[in-house]
Design a protein around this motif. Sequence first.
Motif, PDB file in Angstrom:
ATOM      1  N   TRP A   1       2.535  -2.761  38.849  1.00  0.00           N
ATOM      2  CA  TRP A   1       1.391  -2.639  39.758  1.00  0.00           C
ATOM      3  C   TRP A   1       0.138  -2.200  38.997  1.00  0.00           C
ATOM      4  CZ3 TRP A   1       2.295  -0.225  45.213  1.00  0.00           C
ATOM      5  CH2 TRP A   1       3.349  -0.890  45.852  1.00  0.00           C
ATOM      6  N   PHE A   2       0.357  -1.596  37.825  1.00  0.00           N
ATOM      7  CA  PHE A   2      -0.746  -0.970  37.089  1.00  0.00           C
ATOM      8  C   PHE A   2      -0.801  -1.516  35.669  1.00  0.00           C
ATOM      9  CE2 PHE A   2       1.173   1.924  40.151  1.00  0.00           C
ATOM     10  CZ  PHE A   2       0.101   2.192  40.996  1.00  0.00           C
ATOM     11  N   GLY A   3      -1.977  -1.442  35.050  1.00  0.00           N
ATOM     12  CA  GLY A   3      -2.157  -1.968  33.706  1.00  0.00           C
ATOM     13  C   GLY A   3      -1.468  -1.131  32.640  1.00  0.00           C
ATOM     14  N   LEU A   4      -1.402  -1.687  31.440  1.00  0.00           N
ATOM     15  CA  LEU A   4      -0.799  -0.988  30.302  1.00  0.00           C
ATOM     16  C   LEU A   4      -1.513   0.339  30.048  1.00  0.00           C
ATOM     17  CD1 LEU A   4      -0.247  -3.846  27.722  1.00  0.00           C
ATOM     18  CD2 LEU A   4       1.514  -2.563  28.948  1.00  0.00           C
ATOM     19  N   GLY A   5      -0.730   1.367  29.725  1.00  0.00           N
ATOM     20  CA  GLY A   5      -1.313   2.679  29.442  1.00  0.00           C
ATOM     21  C   GLY A   5      -1.535   3.540  30.666  1.00  0.00           C
ATOM     22  N   SER A   6      -1.203   3.015  31.854  1.00  0.00           N
ATOM     23  CA  SER A   6      -1.357   3.807  33.087  1.00  0.00           C
ATOM     24  C   SER A   6      -0.358   4.948  33.115  1.00  0.00           C
ATOM     25  CB  SER A   6      -1.151   2.919  34.316  1.00  0.00           C
ATOM     26  OG  SER A   6      -2.198   1.983  34.442  1.00  0.00           O
ATOM     27  N   ARG A   7      -0.730   6.002  33.836  1.00  0.00           N
ATOM     28  CA  ARG A   7       0.135   7.169  34.000  1.00  0.00           C
ATOM     29  C   ARG A   7       0.246   7.475  35.491  1.00  0.00           C
ATOM     30  NH1 ARG A   7       0.926   5.969  29.590  1.00  0.00           N
ATOM     31  NH2 ARG A   7       0.538   7.047  27.635  1.00  0.00           N
ATOM     32  N   ILE A   8       1.490   7.485  35.999  1.00  0.00           N
ATOM     33  CA  ILE A   8       1.736   7.813  37.389  1.00  0.00           C
ATOM     34  C   ILE A   8       2.566   9.096  37.402  1.00  0.00           C
ATOM     35  CG2 ILE A   8       2.576   6.966  39.627  1.00  0.00           C
ATOM     36  CD1 ILE A   8       0.496   5.102  38.123  1.00  0.00           C
ATOM     37  N   ILE A   9       2.056  10.142  38.053  1.00  0.00           N
ATOM     38  CA  ILE A   9       2.738  11.442  38.119  1.00  0.00           C
ATOM     39  C   ILE A   9       3.080  11.725  39.575  1.00  0.00           C
ATOM     40  CG2 ILE A   9       2.525  13.924  37.684  1.00  0.00           C
ATOM     41  CD1 ILE A   9       0.388  13.132  35.516  1.00  0.00           C
ATOM     42  N   VAL A  10       4.338  12.031  39.843  1.00  0.00           N
ATOM     43  CA  VAL A  10       4.804  12.284  41.206  1.00  0.00           C
ATOM     44  C   VAL A  10       5.431  13.671  41.272  1.00  0.00           C
ATOM     45  CG1 VAL A  10       6.391  11.525  43.027  1.00  0.00           C
ATOM     46  CG2 VAL A  10       5.273   9.825  41.559  1.00  0.00           C
ATOM     47  N   THR A  11       5.017  14.483  42.258  1.00  0.00           N
ATOM     48  CA  THR A  11       5.669  15.777  42.456  1.00  0.00           C
ATOM     49  C   THR A  11       6.464  15.728  43.761  1.00  0.00           C
ATOM     50  OG1 THR A  11       3.970  16.929  43.766  1.00  0.00           O
ATOM     51  CG2 THR A  11       3.679  16.903  41.368  1.00  0.00           C
ATOM     52  N   THR A  12       7.625  16.375  43.737  1.00  0.00           N
ATOM     53  CA  THR A  12       8.510  16.375  44.899  1.00  0.00           C
ATOM     54  C   THR A  12       9.530  17.502  44.776  1.00  0.00           C
ATOM     55  OG1 THR A  12      10.069  15.027  46.198  1.00  0.00           O
ATOM     56  CG2 THR A  12      10.138  14.754  43.813  1.00  0.00           C
ATOM     57  N   ARG A  13      10.133  17.846  45.900  1.00  0.00           N
ATOM     58  CA  ARG A  13      11.260  18.788  45.861  1.00  0.00           C
ATOM     59  C   ARG A  13      12.576  18.041  45.641  1.00  0.00           C
ATOM     60  NH1 ARG A  13       9.877  22.850  50.953  1.00  0.00           N
ATOM     61  NH2 ARG A  13       7.742  23.321  50.295  1.00  0.00           N
ATOM     62  N   ASP A  14      12.549  16.714  45.783  1.00  0.00           N
ATOM     63  CA  ASP A  14      13.756  15.892  45.823  1.00  0.00           C
ATOM     64  C   ASP A  14      13.952  15.104  44.525  1.00  0.00           C
ATOM     65  OD1 ASP A  14      15.838  14.199  46.451  1.00  0.00           O
ATOM     66  OD2 ASP A  14      14.937  13.420  48.295  1.00  0.00           O
ATOM     67  N   LYS A  15      14.795  15.621  43.659  1.00  0.00           N
ATOM     68  CA  LYS A  15      15.063  14.950  42.373  1.00  0.00           C
ATOM     69  C   LYS A  15      15.656  13.559  42.585  1.00  0.00           C
ATOM     70  CE  LYS A  15      17.738  15.461  38.099  1.00  0.00           C
ATOM     71  NZ  LYS A  15      18.835  16.204  37.444  1.00  0.00           N
ATOM     72  N   HIS A  16      16.513  13.431  43.590  1.00  0.00           N
ATOM     73  CA  HIS A  16      17.188  12.155  43.852  1.00  0.00           C
ATOM     74  C   HIS A  16      16.185  11.036  44.146  1.00  0.00           C
ATOM     75  CE1 HIS A  16      20.302   9.378  45.065  1.00  0.00           C
ATOM     76  NE2 HIS A  16      19.729   9.229  46.260  1.00  0.00           N
ATOM     77  N   LEU A  17      15.135  11.384  44.863  1.00  0.00           N
ATOM     78  CA  LEU A  17      14.063  10.430  45.178  1.00  0.00           C
ATOM     79  C   LEU A  17      13.484   9.828  43.901  1.00  0.00           C
ATOM     80  CD1 LEU A  17      12.490   9.658  47.862  1.00  0.00           C
ATOM     81  CD2 LEU A  17      10.801  11.322  47.134  1.00  0.00           C
ATOM     82  N   LEU A  18      13.266  10.659  42.898  1.00  0.00           N
ATOM     83  CA  LEU A  18      12.713  10.208  41.616  1.00  0.00           C
ATOM     84  C   LEU A  18      13.707   9.328  40.867  1.00  0.00           C
ATOM     85  CD1 LEU A  18      11.176  13.622  40.512  1.00  0.00           C
ATOM     86  CD2 LEU A  18       9.962  11.689  41.552  1.00  0.00           C
ATOM     87  N   GLU A  19      14.991   9.686  40.957  1.00  0.00           N
ATOM     88  CA  GLU A  19      16.032   8.898  40.277  1.00  0.00           C
ATOM     89  C   GLU A  19      16.154   7.513  40.902  1.00  0.00           C
ATOM     90  OE1 GLU A  19      18.950  12.564  38.845  1.00  0.00           O
ATOM     91  OE2 GLU A  19      19.221  11.688  40.835  1.00  0.00           O
ATOM     92  N   VAL A  20      16.110   7.453  42.225  1.00  0.00           N
ATOM     93  CA  VAL A  20      16.207   6.167  42.919  1.00  0.00           C
ATOM     94  C   VAL A  20      15.015   5.273  42.563  1.00  0.00           C
ATOM     95  CG1 VAL A  20      16.130   5.067  45.210  1.00  0.00           C
ATOM     96  CG2 VAL A  20      17.587   7.056  44.833  1.00  0.00           C
ATOM     97  N   HIS A  21      13.850   5.880  42.403  1.00  0.00           N
ATOM     98  CA  HIS A  21      12.635   5.114  42.083  1.00  0.00           C
ATOM     99  C   HIS A  21      12.536   4.779  40.591  1.00  0.00           C
ATOM    100  CE1 HIS A  21       8.897   3.427  43.480  1.00  0.00           C
ATOM    101  NE2 HIS A  21       8.201   4.045  42.555  1.00  0.00           N
TER     102      HIS A  21
END
Length: 200
Positions: free
Chosen positions: A105-125
């Motif tokens: 969805w984003f160009g080369l060199g992009s940085r996407i940072i996500v904060t959450t209480r749910d580690k599993h959500l990050l693993e699934v994504h």
Amino acid sequence: MVGIYGFGRIGKTTIAKVLYNRIAAQSMIASFIANVREDSKSRGLLHLQKQLLQDILPRRKNFISNVDEGIHMIKDRLCFKKVLLVLDNVDDLNQLEALAGDHNWFGLGSRIIVTTRDKHLLEVHEMDALYEAKKLDHKEVVELFSWNAFKQNHPKEDYEIVTNSVVHYVNGLPLGLKVLGSFLFGKTVHQWKSELHKLE
């Protein structure tokens, strides 16, 4: 894509803000979407998509009428741009899929940072890296509190005992240390004791 997870009020948002401020200085186009969990419930995902597009492409007309259109427009308009995006306090996979569905969805060199209480959500994504925000150790706690309460990295003389009381009360949570430290800055030991007594 980097995920930061941990208990509530442990300092995930603070970490994300520090990273955002450092990376944004490298002249990337950037967006910090705060309180994704609350805003997606109260205002909807479409509102968050519009905010993202407005932040990153303020001069473009970003007319979208539903979430699917929003996904298409984000991918179409940002896939060649180097983007810094923070999605703070995510609690549902639909939020990630509507705002940062995939790397392409984003160009080369992009940085996407996500904060959450749910580690599993990050693993699934399928984030590229995961970072657990943990409570600080005693030395780090005292140092963080001292920077806010005394503007130095250790307690002032005669404040050691009362500093330990504050640190114990806050239980190592960075936000609490910063708020209480700033609140107590400039007050005398007797005032500190009075304020702490009210909190107990």
